[in-house]
Scaffold this active site. Structure first.
Site, PDB file in Angstrom:
ATOM      1  N   LYS A  64       0.800  -1.239   0.000  1.00 39.05           N
ATOM      2  CA  LYS A  64       0.000   0.000   0.000  1.00 39.05           C
ATOM      3  C   LYS A  64       0.830   1.286   0.000  1.00 39.05           C
ATOM      4  CE  LYS A  64      -4.018  -1.930   2.419  1.00 39.05           C
ATOM      5  NZ  LYS A  64      -5.030  -1.720   3.453  1.00 39.05           N
TER       6      LYS A  64
ATOM      7  N   ASP B 136     -10.154   2.644   2.727  1.00 40.64           N
ATOM      8  CA  ASP B 136     -10.251   1.956   4.025  1.00 40.64           C
ATOM      9  C   ASP B 136     -10.956   2.826   5.084  1.00 40.64           C
ATOM     10  OD1 ASP B 136      -9.065  -0.490   3.374  1.00 40.64           O
ATOM     11  OD2 ASP B 136      -7.039   0.202   3.854  1.00 40.64           O
TER      12      ASP B 136
ATOM     13  N   ALA C  86      -3.743   0.521   9.145  1.00 41.63           N
ATOM     14  CA  ALA C  86      -5.200   0.684   9.176  1.00 41.63           C
ATOM     15  C   ALA C  86      -5.588   1.849  10.090  1.00 41.63           C
ATOM     16  CB  ALA C  86      -5.859  -0.607   9.654  1.00 41.63           C
TER      17      ALA C  86
ATOM     18  N   GLY D 268     -15.580  -5.671  12.065  1.00 40.58           N
ATOM     19  CA  GLY D 268     -14.776  -5.240  10.919  1.00 40.58           C
ATOM     20  C   GLY D 268     -15.318  -5.679   9.568  1.00 40.58           C
TER      21      GLY D 268
END
Ligand code: NAP
Length: 285
Positions: A74, A110, A139, A250
């Site tokens: 990422k 995200d 995250a 989640g």
């Protein structure tokens, strides 16, 4: 909707990661294309370290319309984009690439995926809220930024490695009030927050009996949320629920990060109910 057929007009999509064979994204996105009646196919590509640049060149050469990028690529992928949207730039990670006629644009879905799911499933109004985030990894960056954009007034970040929490709090302080702490310092904070988010990998399969904090400290007016979606309900959420709090898993974040990617690629509203069902079914088989 009829079964998808691959032919000479099929538009290609995929996910790049290492490892990748566990990914639920192909099941979820192929179901979305099928449901929306779009002639497209989405596959998982095992892209090893050192091969990311060639893989990205392949998107241009083979005219893939879109690609998701996951661990560990990422950050590196940002070097190969023609353009990066503001959110992804601030977060410092790209998880969705849109190919605009050979011009690759990087986005990060995200954090916005997380917030959309949290608001829909719990009804929370984040304006003015104090939040405790556990964990300061990749995250957490996206989630923290998205919570700040929704008006969270103070974000406390507690991490096993305290320095990383302080660093993340500093980088978020231009968006909202943010404080970095060690995990041992949360006792004084827990009573002040309306939302606790587990951004660590604690409790994830196969370590399903671990919890990221002592749940007996949590007030029953708090919403407790976990980014982990395998298992769908972690021990942290189960223990918290038994104390009377509202919980949020989640799974919703996973669905909505994919839904936003689908919407960037196709301009069509994502069929989220079918996408969620496809993922749940795949867990049950
Ligand atoms: P990451 O960058 O590797 O960060 C991991 C975080 O967990 C770090 O803060 C780390 O602390 C902490 N941690 C790991 N083991 C720990 C332990 N035993 N005790 C205390 N803290 C521990 O990973 P990530 O990409 O941010 O992902 C974090 C979690 O979110 C994963 O479980 C992932 O599956 C989940 N996730 C879910 C979605 C979704 O769509 N639902 C999306 C993205 C991520 P240190 O800094 O001290 O190492």
């Amino acid at each position: 909707m009829g079964k998808q057929k691959i032919d000479s007009n099929t538009i290609l999509y995929g996910v790049f990661g290492d490892p990748i064979r566990h990914s639920k994204s192909p099941i979820m996105l192929n179901r979305a294309f099928e449901e929306a009646g779009i002639n497209a196919a989405y596959a998982a590509f095992h892209i090893k370290p050192g091969q990311l640049r060639s893989a990205i060149d392949g998107i241009r050469a083979m005219q893939f319309r879109g690609v998701n990028v996951t661990i560990p690529h990422k950050l590196e992928v940002m070097d190969y984009m023609d353009e990066i949207d503001e959110g992804a730039r601030v977060i410092g990670a790209v998880n969705t690439i849109v190919n605009e006629d050979g011009r690759l644009v990087g986005h990060n879905t995200d954090g916005i995926g997380y917030v959309r799911s949290l608001k829909e499933e719990t009804g929370i109004d984040l304006r003015g809220k104090h939040v405790l985030m556990l964990g300061a990894g990749g995250a957490a960056r996206g989630v923290g930024y998205a919570l700040a954009m929704e008006g969270a007034a103070h974000i406390y970040i507690a991490n096993r490695t305290r320095d990383k929490a302080i660093e993340l709090a500093q980088s978020m302080s231009s968006f909202t009030m943010a404080t970095g702490l060690g995990l041992d310092e949360i006792v004084d904070i827990v009573g002040k927050v309306g939302l606790i988010v587990n951004n660590t990998s604690v409790g994830m399969h196969p370590n399903v009996n671990e919890v990221p904090m002592d749940t007996s400290l949590i007030l029953n007016t708090t919403i407790v949320s976990d980014l982990v979606y395998n298992p769908m309900v972690t021990k942290f959420l189960r223990e918290s629920e038994s104390r009377g709090v509202t919980i949020h898993s989640g799974l919703g974040m996973f669905i909505y990060q994919g839904a936003y990617a689908f919407e960037y690629w196709t301009g069509v509203s994502a069929p989220v109910v079918a996408m969620r069902q496809a993922v749940i079914d795949s867990f049950n088989t």
